[in-house]
Design a protein around this motif. Structure first.
Motif, mmCIF file in Angstrom:
data_model
loop_
_atom_site.group_PDB
_atom_site.id
_atom_site.type_symbol
_atom_site.label_atom_id
_atom_site.label_comp_id
_atom_site.label_asym_id
_atom_site.label_seq_id
_atom_site.Cartn_x
_atom_site.Cartn_y
_atom_site.Cartn_z
ATOM 1 N N TYR A 38 0.832 -1.203 0.000
ATOM 2 C CA TYR A 38 0.000 0.000 0.000
ATOM 3 C C TYR A 38 0.867 1.254 0.000
ATOM 4 O O TYR A 38 0.641 2.184 -0.754
ATOM 5 C CB TYR A 38 -0.926 -0.007 1.225
ATOM 6 N N ILE A 55 -12.926 7.153 -4.637
ATOM 7 C CA ILE A 55 -12.525 8.135 -3.625
ATOM 8 C C ILE A 55 -11.985 7.315 -2.456
ATOM 9 O O ILE A 55 -12.733 6.858 -1.606
ATOM 10 C CB ILE A 55 -13.718 9.004 -3.156
ATOM 11 N N ASN A 57 -9.654 8.137 -0.064
ATOM 12 C CA ASN A 57 -8.885 8.867 0.936
ATOM 13 C C ASN A 57 -9.655 9.099 2.228
ATOM 14 O O ASN A 57 -9.264 9.919 3.041
ATOM 15 C CB ASN A 57 -8.391 10.192 0.354
ATOM 16 N N GLN A 59 -12.624 10.441 2.794
ATOM 17 C CA GLN A 59 -13.461 11.637 2.919
ATOM 18 C C GLN A 59 -14.915 11.245 3.152
ATOM 19 O O GLN A 59 -15.400 10.270 2.606
ATOM 20 C CB GLN A 59 -13.408 12.470 1.640
ATOM 21 N N GLU A 149 -11.431 16.728 -5.091
ATOM 22 C CA GLU A 149 -12.157 15.572 -5.628
ATOM 23 C C GLU A 149 -13.514 15.961 -6.208
ATOM 24 O O GLU A 149 -14.185 15.139 -6.831
ATOM 25 C CB GLU A 149 -12.385 14.526 -4.524
ATOM 26 N N ASN A 164 -19.021 7.843 4.252
ATOM 27 C CA ASN A 164 -17.784 7.964 3.476
ATOM 28 C C ASN A 164 -18.078 7.945 1.983
ATOM 29 O O ASN A 164 -18.883 7.148 1.511
ATOM 30 C CB ASN A 164 -16.821 6.831 3.809
#
Length: 192
Positions: A38, A55, A57, A59, A149, A164
């Motif tokens: 990773y 997505i 990350n 968020q 994003e 999320n």
């Protein structure tokens, strides 16, 4: 008193240490390998099994400026930072159709619209009449525009039950591909 023969005890102790190291290696080795993969991005497959923009990350809706209550369901969220134009209306329709397309799994997901400005009266009445289950949220334009994003055009987001962001789609996305992505997420998900 009987004493142990030191020549027999030493090989046993060495074998015991070797077994302990092997057990630790079997437990920690895969975790260390996965972390290194990773972190440094090696041995990561190039192919993907989803159609939207991932997505990955961590968020949540808040990163888009959407203030929504917690609900333990998957959500098809349409964001319209510049008002609900034709593309936004297309995505709202698509979100509902995808939700219907889930068939018996439809109860695990919902659809929502997050906008910065009020809708025109005609479209508002249409939503109330034709989309009774559509949730509506306020969208903070300054937070939304500061998120790299989040494109300025209307977008469809798949949001997990924890809030999320998972996948993002533009207005020209294929509804069948989105439905397939959501079905796959529901199939492998242990939540919602």
């Amino acid at each position: 008193m009987v004493s142990m023969n030191p020549t027999v005890a030493e090989p046993r102790r060495a074998r015991g240490r070797l077994q302990l190291l092997l057990i630790i290696g079997v437990v920690l080795g895969p975790m260390l390998l996965a972390s290194a993969m990773y972190r440094f991005g090696f041995w990561v497959p190039e192919s993907r099994s989803y159609d939207g923009v991932l997505i990955a990350n961590g968020q949540g809706r808040e990163a888009l400026g959407v203030q929504a209550g917690a609900e333990a369901r998957w959500e098809l969220l349409v964001t319209a930072p510049q008002g609900c134009n034709e593309n936004c209306q297309k995505l709202v329709y698509l979100a509902r159709q995808i939700n219907i397309g889930l068939a018996r799994e439809a109860g695990r997901a919902g659809h929502a619209l997050a906008i910065t400005q009020a809708l025109d009266a005609v479209y508002e009445q249409r939503l109330q009449r034709e989309y009774p289950q559509l949730k509506r949220y306020a969208l903070d334009a300054s937070v939304y525009s500061s998120n790299p994003e989040a494109p300025a055009a209307p977008q469809l987001w798949i949001v997990d039950p924890h809030g999320n962001l998972v996948l993002r789609y533009a207005a020209d996305a294929d509804g069948k591909a989105i439905l397939d992505d959501l079905k796959y997420l529901l199939k492998i998900s242990q939540i919602g």
